[in-house]
Design an enzyme around this catalytic site. Structure first.
Site, mmCIF file in Angstrom:
data_model
loop_
_atom_site.group_PDB
_atom_site.id
_atom_site.type_symbol
_atom_site.label_atom_id
_atom_site.label_comp_id
_atom_site.label_asym_id
_atom_site.label_seq_id
_atom_site.Cartn_x
_atom_site.Cartn_y
_atom_site.Cartn_z
ATOM 1 N N THR A 1 0.824 -1.211 0.000
ATOM 2 C CA THR A 1 0.000 0.000 0.000
ATOM 3 C C THR A 1 0.859 1.262 0.000
ATOM 4 O O THR A 1 0.351 2.365 -0.177
ATOM 5 C CB THR A 1 -0.929 0.015 1.229
ATOM 6 O OG1 THR A 1 -0.149 -0.195 2.413
ATOM 7 C CG2 THR A 1 -1.963 -1.103 1.130
ATOM 8 N N HIS B 1 7.413 1.290 7.609
ATOM 9 C CA HIS B 1 7.809 2.133 8.723
ATOM 10 C C HIS B 1 8.125 1.223 9.907
ATOM 11 O O HIS B 1 7.965 -0.005 9.822
ATOM 12 C CB HIS B 1 6.740 3.169 9.066
ATOM 13 C CG HIS B 1 5.366 2.619 9.323
ATOM 14 N ND1 HIS B 1 5.074 1.838 10.422
ATOM 15 C CD2 HIS B 1 4.203 2.733 8.627
ATOM 16 C CE1 HIS B 1 3.798 1.499 10.403
ATOM 17 N NE2 HIS B 1 3.238 2.025 9.323
ATOM 18 N N HIS C 1 5.812 -1.580 10.984
ATOM 19 C CA HIS C 1 5.778 -2.792 10.163
ATOM 20 C C HIS C 1 6.852 -3.792 10.579
ATOM 21 O O HIS C 1 6.733 -4.985 10.295
ATOM 22 C CB HIS C 1 6.011 -2.445 8.680
ATOM 23 C CG HIS C 1 4.883 -1.697 8.040
ATOM 24 N ND1 HIS C 1 5.070 -0.563 7.292
ATOM 25 C CD2 HIS C 1 3.550 -1.922 8.036
ATOM 26 C CE1 HIS C 1 3.909 -0.117 6.852
ATOM 27 N NE2 HIS C 1 2.969 -0.927 7.302
ATOM 28 N N LYS D 1 -10.117 0.679 10.047
ATOM 29 C CA LYS D 1 -10.387 2.102 9.854
ATOM 30 C C LYS D 1 -11.828 2.307 9.407
ATOM 31 O O LYS D 1 -12.467 1.408 8.865
ATOM 32 C CB LYS D 1 -9.419 2.679 8.814
ATOM 33 C CG LYS D 1 -7.962 2.628 9.271
ATOM 34 C CD LYS D 1 -7.044 3.220 8.225
ATOM 35 C CE LYS D 1 -5.585 3.155 8.697
ATOM 36 N NZ LYS D 1 -4.660 3.696 7.694
ATOM 37 N N ARG E 1 -10.275 1.865 1.974
ATOM 38 C CA ARG E 1 -8.998 2.260 1.388
ATOM 39 C C ARG E 1 -9.203 2.740 -0.045
ATOM 40 O O ARG E 1 -10.042 2.211 -0.776
ATOM 41 C CB ARG E 1 -8.023 1.077 1.369
ATOM 42 C CG ARG E 1 -7.469 0.717 2.728
ATOM 43 C CD ARG E 1 -6.355 -0.305 2.553
ATOM 44 N NE ARG E 1 -5.834 -0.774 3.819
ATOM 45 C CZ ARG E 1 -4.854 -0.188 4.484
ATOM 46 N NH1 ARG E 1 -4.304 0.918 3.995
ATOM 47 N NH2 ARG E 1 -4.419 -0.687 5.622
ATOM 48 N N GLN F 1 -6.769 -13.910 2.332
ATOM 49 C CA GLN F 1 -5.651 -14.165 3.242
ATOM 50 C C GLN F 1 -5.629 -15.629 3.665
ATOM 51 O O GLN F 1 -4.557 -16.234 3.803
ATOM 52 C CB GLN F 1 -5.719 -13.259 4.471
ATOM 53 C CG GLN F 1 -4.488 -13.381 5.372
ATOM 54 C CD GLN F 1 -4.399 -12.293 6.424
ATOM 55 O OE1 GLN F 1 -4.825 -11.169 6.207
ATOM 56 N NE2 GLN F 1 -3.853 -12.634 7.580
ATOM 57 N N ASP G 1 -4.350 -7.482 15.441
ATOM 58 C CA ASP G 1 -5.581 -7.267 14.673
ATOM 59 C C ASP G 1 -5.773 -8.314 13.576
ATOM 60 O O ASP G 1 -6.812 -8.324 12.910
ATOM 61 C CB ASP G 1 -5.578 -5.863 14.059
ATOM 62 C CG ASP G 1 -4.424 -5.638 13.094
ATOM 63 O OD1 ASP G 1 -3.436 -6.405 13.145
ATOM 64 O OD2 ASP G 1 -4.498 -4.693 12.288
ATOM 65 N N LYS H 1 0.520 5.669 20.235
ATOM 66 C CA LYS H 1 0.897 4.610 19.304
ATOM 67 C C LYS H 1 2.385 4.621 19.035
ATOM 68 O O LYS H 1 2.980 5.666 18.808
ATOM 69 C CB LYS H 1 0.123 4.783 17.993
ATOM 70 C CG LYS H 1 0.225 3.596 17.046
ATOM 71 C CD LYS H 1 -0.709 3.762 15.864
ATOM 72 C CE LYS H 1 -0.649 2.549 14.944
ATOM 73 N NZ LYS H 1 -1.554 2.695 13.772
ATOM 74 N N LYS I 1 5.139 6.698 15.882
ATOM 75 C CA LYS I 1 4.722 8.002 15.401
ATOM 76 C C LYS I 1 5.513 9.095 16.105
ATOM 77 O O LYS I 1 5.795 9.013 17.298
ATOM 78 C CB LYS I 1 3.225 8.223 15.652
ATOM 79 C CG LYS I 1 2.321 7.243 14.903
ATOM 80 C CD LYS I 1 2.334 7.501 13.418
ATOM 81 C CE LYS I 1 1.329 6.587 12.708
ATOM 82 N NZ LYS I 1 1.309 6.813 11.257
ATOM 83 N N THR I 2 5.875 10.133 15.367
ATOM 84 C CA THR I 2 6.548 11.289 15.938
ATOM 85 C C THR I 2 5.804 12.535 15.491
ATOM 86 O O THR I 2 4.843 12.461 14.714
ATOM 87 C CB THR I 2 8.004 11.388 15.458
ATOM 88 O OG1 THR I 2 8.013 11.674 14.044
ATOM 89 C CG2 THR I 2 8.760 10.095 15.711
#
Length: 418
Positions: free
Chosen positions: A40, A45, A48, A82, A86, A170, A191, A228, A231-232
């Protein structure tokens, strides 16, 4: 300690299917296992990394990991919990992302044949709609699918049939790898539990109830403050050095909270138990030394970017801390000052006071500039300037590309030469 016991000690197991059976299987043979990622985006990051760190541990212990790049599933998108669907990508973008992710995986896992990358487009694209419905649709109960957390969380806002069927695809992936490569274990985030168990159920239906297939999920990673992980203020921390420089990557880890650093050492490094416990003692008894954070930053940065990247990051870090920036290379200056205040200036020589106040606006006025210069608060390219009549030559250092200004103890500015 076997691989499962090691994962338990590291706090890396959330749920297992048939924990006793899996433990027995990994003790008896070097099973195949897999985790997947959809293309995607064109880079992973740090979030992952979590399941793939587990795969890497299995690889180092002599097991054979498989990595699915989801060329098929990535083209339709998973529900992902979400609220919104997507946005579908073009197939050209999906293929480009596949190539980028494949290179990152090869960098992390090597190219010595001890792991395998596969693309689920290679088998899922061969099914016709009728084959899909007859051979697989019949084996999935809609009521069961609706109860999966990743689907049920979307029922109020709505979910398309496309994303609803993702769990079937999947499951087909797991069955394909089980049949073709004897892959018995799927690794995923917390998840993914519903999708993983769906794949195991499918294998039992098509390959027999005694088929030895297992699932293992990893706990949701949260920081000590409840936010989370990964994240920054600037957004995600990417593995692609063009998106997040190795220096920024290193800084992300070295700035880890004391409350999180031991957990991250267990998750993201391959240090053994004795060394991690010794570092945990340092956090408890000598936290000001931040030795655990430095070790964490070194280990993860080397794993993702290599030893030279660690050396560069440490050079920049040490130079900024000490103020001794003279030995930095042009590239290190570009990297280290990337997010600091910057401006463009001409290459003309000029009085230091005028240059600080008029050309760069680093100082609010000439009066303030004179005061700071006299007080020794200004350093140009690492040298203290305390003469208000001094002349600055913007091309004198760093190949004539930059002037680095330090005002006070910590405030840096980067002037770029036009």
């Amino acid at each position: 300690m076997n691989i499962i016991d090691d994962l338990k000690w590291r706090g890396a197991i959330n749920q297992q299917t048939d924990a006793e059976g899996l433990n027995k299987e990994v003790n008896e043979k070097k099973i195949g296992l897999y985790a997947g990622i959809d293309p995607t985006g064109d880079s992973m990051h740090v979030g992952h990394l979590i399941p793939f760190m587990i795969l890497k541990r299995f690889q180092l212990a002599g097991y054979h990991p498989y990595i699915i790049i989801g060329g098929a599933t990535g083209s339709i998108g998973d529900p992902s919990g979400k609220k919104a669907e997507r946005k579908l990508q073009t197939m050209d973008q999906v293929k480009y992302n596949e190539q980028c992710l494949t290179k990152q995986m090869e960098s992390l896992f090597g190219q010595d044949g001890s792991f395998t990358i596969v693309n689920n487009y290679d088998w899922l694209s061969k099914f016709s709609l009728l084959d899909f419905l007859r051979d697989y649709g019949k084996l999935f109960n809609v009521n069961t699918m609706l109860n999966k957390e990743i689907v049920s969380s979307r029922l109020e806002t709505g979910i398309s049939y496309t994303e609803f069927t993702y769990q079937i695809l999947q499951g087909m992936d797991f069955e394909h790898l089980y049949k073709k490569h004897d892959v018995q274990l799927q690794i995923g985030g917390a998840d993914q539990w519903g999708n993983i168990t769906g794949g195991i159920d499918l294998i039992h239906k098509t390959q027999g109830a005694d088929a030895k297939a297992f699932g293992l999920t990893i706990p949701l990673m949260l920081k000590a403050d409840g936010t989370k992980f990964g994240k920054t203020a600037g957004g995600a921390v990417w593995l692609d050095p063009k998106k997040t420089t190795p220096y920024e990557f290193y800084q992300f880890w070295i700035n880890t909270d004391d409350r999180d650093v031991v957990k991250y050492l267990k998750y993201f490094t391959f240090l053994d138990r004795d060394e991690i416990e010794a570092l945990a003692d340092k956090v408890k008894n000598e936290p000001w030394k931040r030795e655990a954070q430095r070790r964490l930053a070194e280990e993860v940065t080397e794993f993702v970017h290599g030893k030279e990247a660690v050396k560069e990051a440490e050079n920049i870090t040490n130079a900024l801390f000490s103020g001794n920036i003279k030995d930095l290379t042009v590239d290190e200056v570009e990297t280290g000052f990337k997010n600091m205040p910057s401006m463009e200036v001409s290459a003309d020589k000029k009085n230091i006071v005028e240059w600080l106040a008029d050309d760069t606006k680093i100082e609010s006025s000439r009066r303030q500039a004179r005061e700071d210069v006299k007080n020794g608060a200004i350093r140009i390219n690492g040298d203290k300037i305390d003469d208000v009549n001094a002349e600055i030559d913007p091309t004198a250092s760093f190949d004539g590309k930059f002037v680095v200004v330090r005002r006070g103890k910590k405030k840096y500015f980067l002037a770029r030469i036009k």
